[in-house]
Design a protein around this motif. Structure first.
Motif, PDB file in Angstrom:
ATOM      1  N   UNK A   6      18.985  -1.159 -53.443  1.00 32.79           N
ATOM      2  CA  UNK A   6      20.155  -2.270 -53.733  1.00 32.79           C
ATOM      3  C   UNK A   6      19.754  -2.306 -55.255  1.00 32.79           C
ATOM      4  N   UNK A   7      18.587  -2.742 -55.851  1.00 32.49           N
ATOM      5  CA  UNK A   7      18.000  -2.766 -57.139  1.00 32.49           C
ATOM      6  C   UNK A   7      18.560  -1.890 -57.475  1.00 32.49           C
ATOM      7  N   UNK A   8      17.675  -0.381 -57.662  1.00 31.50           N
ATOM      8  CA  UNK A   8      17.679   0.918 -57.881  1.00 31.50           C
ATOM      9  C   UNK A   8      19.668   0.822 -58.063  1.00 31.50           C
ATOM     10  N   UNK A  60      26.563  10.079 -57.712  1.00 29.78           N
ATOM     11  CA  UNK A  60      25.121  11.063 -57.778  1.00 29.78           C
ATOM     12  C   UNK A  60      24.348  10.148 -58.284  1.00 29.78           C
ATOM     13  N   UNK A  61      23.927   9.476 -59.529  1.00 31.79           N
ATOM     14  CA  UNK A  61      22.646   8.662 -60.220  1.00 31.79           C
ATOM     15  C   UNK A  61      23.298   7.149 -59.265  1.00 31.79           C
ATOM     16  N   UNK A  62      23.725   6.876 -58.893  1.00 33.88           N
ATOM     17  CA  UNK A  62      23.338   5.992 -57.676  1.00 33.88           C
ATOM     18  C   UNK A  62      22.632   6.337 -56.241  1.00 33.88           C
ATOM     19  N   UNK A  63      23.146   7.628 -55.407  1.00 37.45           N
ATOM     20  CA  UNK A  63      22.479   7.591 -54.635  1.00 37.45           C
ATOM     21  C   UNK A  63      21.397   8.160 -54.306  1.00 37.45           C
ATOM     22  N   UNK A  64      20.994   8.722 -56.022  1.00 36.44           N
ATOM     23  CA  UNK A  64      19.510   9.364 -55.983  1.00 36.44           C
ATOM     24  C   UNK A  64      18.791   7.603 -56.231  1.00 36.44           C
ATOM     25  N   UNK A  67      18.063   6.147 -52.892  1.00 32.90           N
ATOM     26  CA  UNK A  67      16.663   7.275 -52.198  1.00 32.90           C
ATOM     27  C   UNK A  67      15.554   6.810 -52.956  1.00 32.90           C
ATOM     28  N   UNK A  68      15.803   6.853 -54.283  1.00 31.01           N
ATOM     29  CA  UNK A  68      14.192   7.199 -54.777  1.00 31.01           C
ATOM     30  C   UNK A  68      13.736   5.407 -54.552  1.00 31.01           C
ATOM     31  N   UNK A  69      14.214   4.919 -54.864  1.00 31.27           N
ATOM     32  CA  UNK A  69      13.457   3.053 -55.632  1.00 31.27           C
ATOM     33  C   UNK A  69      13.544   2.318 -54.089  1.00 31.27           C
ATOM     34  N   UNK A  70      14.746   2.910 -52.845  1.00 28.52           N
ATOM     35  CA  UNK A  70      14.303   2.690 -51.866  1.00 28.52           C
ATOM     36  C   UNK A  70      13.201   3.338 -51.065  1.00 28.52           C
ATOM     37  N   UNK A  75       7.522   3.323 -48.698  1.00 25.52           N
ATOM     38  CA  UNK A  75       6.257   3.609 -48.681  1.00 25.52           C
ATOM     39  C   UNK A  75       5.693   2.446 -49.242  1.00 25.52           C
ATOM     40  N   UNK A  76       5.930   1.962 -50.265  1.00 24.81           N
ATOM     41  CA  UNK A  76       4.976   0.175 -50.260  1.00 24.81           C
ATOM     42  C   UNK A  76       4.360  -0.641 -48.828  1.00 24.81           C
TER      43      UNK A  76
END
Length: 105
Positions: A6-8, A60-64, A67-70, A75-76
């Protein structure tokens, strides 16, 4: 992970207009008809859609970013659990870094 995703999206929302303007400025300089950022903003705002034109391509940027930040946060958390690292361990590492920086070690 969900909070990170969500922050992403929020980060993408805040930075998208500036990135769009930067991209259009760069593209206009390659095309020979070089425009500064003020001209590009003026053109975007004067077209049909007004301010919404500053968010062209945002979904498209929001989906990217979602996914990336989430995925980074997931992983962390996963590695932290996998290696059995707790908040006390992280505090200890920060204390060591602080001591080294201050010349105590």
């Amino acid at each position: 992970a969900l909070s990170g995703a969500i922050a992403g999206i929020f980060g993408a929302f805040v930075s998208h207009p500036a990135d769009l303007i930067l991209t259009l400025t760069s593209a206009s300089s390659r095309g020979g008809d070089s425009k500064n950022w003020q001209e590009i903003v003026r053109e975007l705002l004067n077209e049909d859609g007004g301010v919404l034109n500053l968010f062209a391509g945002f979904p498209a940027r929001a989906v990217f970013f979602f996914l990336v930040i989430g995925l980074q946060f997931f992983l962390y958390d996963y590695v932290k659990v996998l290696l059995n690292v707790g908040s006390d361990d992280l505090t200890l590492v920060l204390d060591v870094f602080y001591a080294v920086r201050k010349g105590l070690v």
